[in-house]
Design an enzyme around this catalytic site. Structure first.
Site, PDB file in Angstrom:
ATOM      1  N   CYS A 100     -63.326  -3.762  39.647  1.00 28.86           N
ATOM      2  CA  CYS A 100     -62.553  -3.653  39.231  1.00 28.86           C
ATOM      3  C   CYS A 100     -61.936  -3.605  37.407  1.00 28.86           C
ATOM      4  O   CYS A 100     -62.666  -4.896  37.211  1.00 28.86           O
ATOM      5  CB  CYS A 100     -61.278  -4.672  39.246  1.00 28.86           C
ATOM      6  SG  CYS A 100     -59.265  -4.738  39.023  1.00 28.86           S
ATOM      7  N   CYS A 104     -56.473  -1.202  34.172  1.00 27.35           N
ATOM      8  CA  CYS A 104     -55.200   0.048  34.237  1.00 27.35           C
ATOM      9  C   CYS A 104     -53.882  -0.604  34.530  1.00 27.35           C
ATOM     10  O   CYS A 104     -52.766  -0.033  34.694  1.00 27.35           O
ATOM     11  CB  CYS A 104     -55.424   0.403  35.316  1.00 27.35           C
ATOM     12  SG  CYS A 104     -57.287   0.541  36.234  1.00 27.35           S
ATOM     13  N   THR A 191     -55.881 -10.166  38.614  1.00 24.12           N
ATOM     14  CA  THR A 191     -57.180  -9.440  37.708  1.00 24.12           C
ATOM     15  C   THR A 191     -57.143  -9.772  36.490  1.00 24.12           C
ATOM     16  O   THR A 191     -56.470  -8.667  35.626  1.00 24.12           O
ATOM     17  CB  THR A 191     -57.528  -8.117  38.538  1.00 24.12           C
ATOM     18  OG1 THR A 191     -56.576  -8.817  39.863  1.00 24.12           O
ATOM     19  CG2 THR A 191     -58.796  -8.089  38.381  1.00 24.12           C
ATOM     20  N   GLU A 257     -59.631 -12.813  39.424  1.00 21.26           N
ATOM     21  CA  GLU A 257     -58.492 -12.966  38.944  1.00 21.26           C
ATOM     22  C   GLU A 257     -58.009 -14.311  38.890  1.00 21.26           C
ATOM     23  O   GLU A 257     -59.041 -15.290  39.171  1.00 21.26           O
ATOM     24  CB  GLU A 257     -57.666 -13.172  40.728  1.00 21.26           C
ATOM     25  CG  GLU A 257     -57.318 -11.716  41.035  1.00 21.26           C
ATOM     26  CD  GLU A 257     -59.213 -10.823  41.368  1.00 21.26           C
ATOM     27  OE1 GLU A 257     -59.544 -11.283  42.156  1.00 21.26           O
ATOM     28  OE2 GLU A 257     -59.211  -9.272  41.332  1.00 21.26           O
ATOM     29  N   HIS A 292     -49.257   1.906  39.257  1.00 21.77           N
ATOM     30  CA  HIS A 292     -49.971   1.242  40.068  1.00 21.77           C
ATOM     31  C   HIS A 292     -50.421   1.672  41.692  1.00 21.77           C
ATOM     32  O   HIS A 292     -52.582   2.016  41.705  1.00 21.77           O
ATOM     33  CB  HIS A 292     -50.614  -0.061  39.747  1.00 21.77           C
ATOM     34  CG  HIS A 292     -51.208  -0.409  39.512  1.00 21.77           C
ATOM     35  ND1 HIS A 292     -52.365  -0.515  38.239  1.00 21.77           N
ATOM     36  CD2 HIS A 292     -52.314  -1.748  39.992  1.00 21.77           C
ATOM     37  CE1 HIS A 292     -53.137  -1.319  38.674  1.00 21.77           C
ATOM     38  NE2 HIS A 292     -53.475  -2.216  39.925  1.00 21.77           N
ATOM     39  N   TYR A 296     -54.918   3.708  41.923  1.00 20.13           N
ATOM     40  CA  TYR A 296     -55.761   3.319  42.869  1.00 20.13           C
ATOM     41  C   TYR A 296     -56.466   4.445  43.564  1.00 20.13           C
ATOM     42  O   TYR A 296     -57.577   4.592  44.101  1.00 20.13           O
ATOM     43  CB  TYR A 296     -54.973   2.802  44.533  1.00 20.13           C
ATOM     44  CG  TYR A 296     -54.989   1.320  43.705  1.00 20.13           C
ATOM     45  CD1 TYR A 296     -54.800   0.487  42.657  1.00 20.13           C
ATOM     46  CD2 TYR A 296     -54.426  -0.146  44.853  1.00 20.13           C
ATOM     47  CE1 TYR A 296     -54.418  -0.771  42.512  1.00 20.13           C
ATOM     48  CE2 TYR A 296     -54.775  -1.050  44.905  1.00 20.13           C
ATOM     49  CZ  TYR A 296     -54.802  -1.780  43.847  1.00 20.13           C
ATOM     50  OH  TYR A 296     -54.941  -2.681  43.076  1.00 20.13           O
ATOM     51  N   CYS A 299     -59.280   4.598  41.187  1.00 20.82           N
ATOM     52  CA  CYS A 299     -60.756   2.963  41.024  1.00 20.82           C
ATOM     53  C   CYS A 299     -61.038   2.925  42.075  1.00 20.82           C
ATOM     54  O   CYS A 299     -62.179   2.827  42.369  1.00 20.82           O
ATOM     55  CB  CYS A 299     -59.731   2.249  40.132  1.00 20.82           C
ATOM     56  SG  CYS A 299     -59.171   1.108  41.527  1.00 20.82           S
ATOM     57  N   GLU A 447     -58.379  -6.010  47.844  1.00 25.61           N
ATOM     58  CA  GLU A 447     -57.312  -4.953  47.241  1.00 25.61           C
ATOM     59  C   GLU A 447     -56.103  -4.220  47.275  1.00 25.61           C
ATOM     60  O   GLU A 447     -55.961  -3.390  47.217  1.00 25.61           O
ATOM     61  CB  GLU A 447     -58.077  -4.947  45.446  1.00 25.61           C
ATOM     62  CG  GLU A 447     -56.759  -5.184  44.316  1.00 25.61           C
ATOM     63  CD  GLU A 447     -57.806  -5.676  42.526  1.00 25.61           C
ATOM     64  OE1 GLU A 447     -58.449  -4.763  42.665  1.00 25.61           O
ATOM     65  OE2 GLU A 447     -57.412  -5.444  41.987  1.00 25.61           O
TER      66      GLU A 447
END
Ligand code: SF4
Ligand code: FE
Length: 482
Positions: A100, A104, A191, A257, A292, A296, A299, A447
């Site tokens: 990650c 973003c 994160t 995180e 978001h 995904y 990423c 995640e």
């Protein structure tokens, strides 16, 4: 400095006095700590890649606010083409880090607050959009990494924020002053919080009028007074302290995180983007989540590319690559991974212009994208483990491999095909372990389930956006029902 280099980014974080705690102790900075550094390196990659000519079109863009060239992670999307490029950029960053890369969340928060503050001002006569524009310009000019912070600890899930036994379980305003507000609460699972310049806080759920003090959005620097964080544990995290790289699997990149605590933090008026307008809390959450969930589809696909490649290499290295079932499993992994990408691209292409002028994704398709992400990486992971074989979790350590007495036995008995060294075979297996069970599994597996909202959150949105009434009408028309 609209485009920092990776090194400039690292030094800018080093200069900040971010209060990080881990294993009960204060850590001087994320820059030099072996557990935290890989996480910082992932963000650094978003700066380094922006300077590579071959990625210029994906990683950089002209700011609509200043006209200057900026990193796309600081951009307000001006078209569906921008939304598509965002997903492609995230796939690229996932491929290059297998982790990650954290930046973003801020980009998604920028775009959600941009449009929501505009509509809130229109209805309530507030000045949040102007405040936000000033903040955005600074973020773009300084090429900041901004951590978007949404998830509150939430306590008893059956109770609204104000009804909790402890009123701080949702972040709230505890004091209103002439020059600003004081906030108290925490944001969980953040994160990248330990290597960001600023944190952009948003409410976590839609709220009723009784929860005015909880409907708050604002930005503060990470080294603000009374703001600190406690870093979360990850499976295999202390392997990074052992001084060897092979056992870590991905020694350069990662993501960590933190539980971020706002223990009476002051926010000046000009950095407030929502303050009590509960009727806009839901819109902000929905739009941020939409962006978001789109993210995904980029990423996780990029990280998935690395995992598919690692599984294929594992098969090459042990001589199983020509078996038809192995080939078929790799095809299945690619199919699942590209299906995720398809919905990431689809929700971007079907995006639309908001009243404020920026572009928002198609929310139904973005939620479908994320719903798939709650499933497919688990199946991709299962297939990777199947292909890798049990050695992925039973292989001796790098220290044994390097040991003068034990090393030759490890070399001899753990070799696959003769043309590949045992060390390289172990490197690939450790990478698969890292992605499926180790530190990167936080980013790739769990995640995928809970990041950007747990599966049920998407199902609620799918129910809302699915338009079943219109579909009933379609069926009635075909069936000739009056
Ligand atoms: Fe970006 Fe993915 Fe990390 Fe979210 S989970 S910050 S979208 S890399
Ligand atoms: Fe995430």
């Amino acid at each position: 400095m609209a485009l920092m280099t990776g090194e400039q980014y690292v030094e800018s974080i080093r200069r900040m006095d971010i209060k990080i705690f881990m294993f009960g102790e204060r850590v001087s900075s994320a820059v030099d700590h072996p557990i935290l550094r890989p996480s910082l390196n992932s963000v650094k990659a978003t700066y380094d890649l922006a300077h590579k000519p071959e990625y210029e079109d994906l990683m950089t863009v002209k700011s609509h606010a200043s006209g200057k060239k900026i990193n796309r992670f600081c951009h307000i999307h001006q078209s569906t083409d921008d939304l598509v490029k965002k997903v492609k950029m995230q796939r690229l960053c996932g491929q290059k880090t297998a982790a990650c890369f954290q930046r973003c969340v801020g980009m998604d928060a920028f775009n959600a607050i941009f449009s929501t503050s505009f509509e809130c001002d229109k209805k309530h006569g507030t000045a949040y959009h102007k405040n936000f524009l000033a903040f955005l310009r600074e973020a773009q000019e300084n090429d900041w990494t901004v951590d978007g912070a949404m998830t509150d600890p939430k306590g008893d899930r059956s109770l609204s924020p104000g009804k909790q036994a402890d009123p701080d379980l949702y972040l709230r305003i505890v004091e209103r002053r002439k020059d600003g507000i004081v906030v108290r609460g925490a944001k969980a699972h953040q994160t990248g919080i330990c290597n960001s310049h600023q944190v952009l806080v948003m409410p976590t759920i839609s709220m009723g009028p009784e929860d005015k003090d909880y409907a708050v959005a604002f930005a503060v620097p990470l080294d603000a007074e009374n703001l600190f964080m406690i870093i979360g544990r990850q499976s295999c995290d202390t392997r990074k302290l052992e001084g060897t790289t092979l056992d870590v699997g991905n020694s350069e990149f990662g993501g960590v995180e933190g539980l971020t605590i706002f223990d009476n933090v002051f926010v000046p008026n000009e950095r407030i983007f929502l303050n009590g307008e509960t009727d806009f809390s839901g819109m902000l959450v929905e739009r941020f989540a939409g962006y978001h969930r789109q993210s995904y589809g980029g990423c996780k696909v990029g990280v998935g590319d690395v995992l598919v490649g690692a599984a294929a290499l594992a098969a090459d290295y042990n001589g199983a690559n020509r078996a038809s079932h192995v080939k078929d499993k790799l095809i299945e992994m690619v199919h699942l991974n590209e299906t995720l990408y398809s919905s990431g691209i689809a929700c971007s292409s079907e995006g639309f212009r908001t009243e404020s002028g920026n572009y928002l994704v198609d929310l139904l398709l973005a939620n479908v994208c994320k719903q798939n992400v709650t499933r497919f990486p688990y199946e991709i992971t299962r297939l990777a483990e199947d292909i890798a074989g049990g050695l992925m979790v039973t292989a001796p350590s790098e220290k044994d491999l390097r040991d003068p007495k034990l090393g030759p036995y490890v070399e001899k008995y753990l070799r696959g095909v003769a043309s590949v060294s045992t060390e390289n075979r172990l490197r690939i297996l450790r990478l698969i372990e890292n992605l499926t069970l180790g530190t990167a599994a936080v980013g790739y597996r769990t995640e995928s389930m809970h990041g950007a909202g747990s599966p049920q959150a998407q199902r609620i949105m799918i129910a809302r956006q699915g338009n079943i009434e219109q579909k009933k009408q379609l069926a009635k028309d075909i069936a000739r029902i009056e």
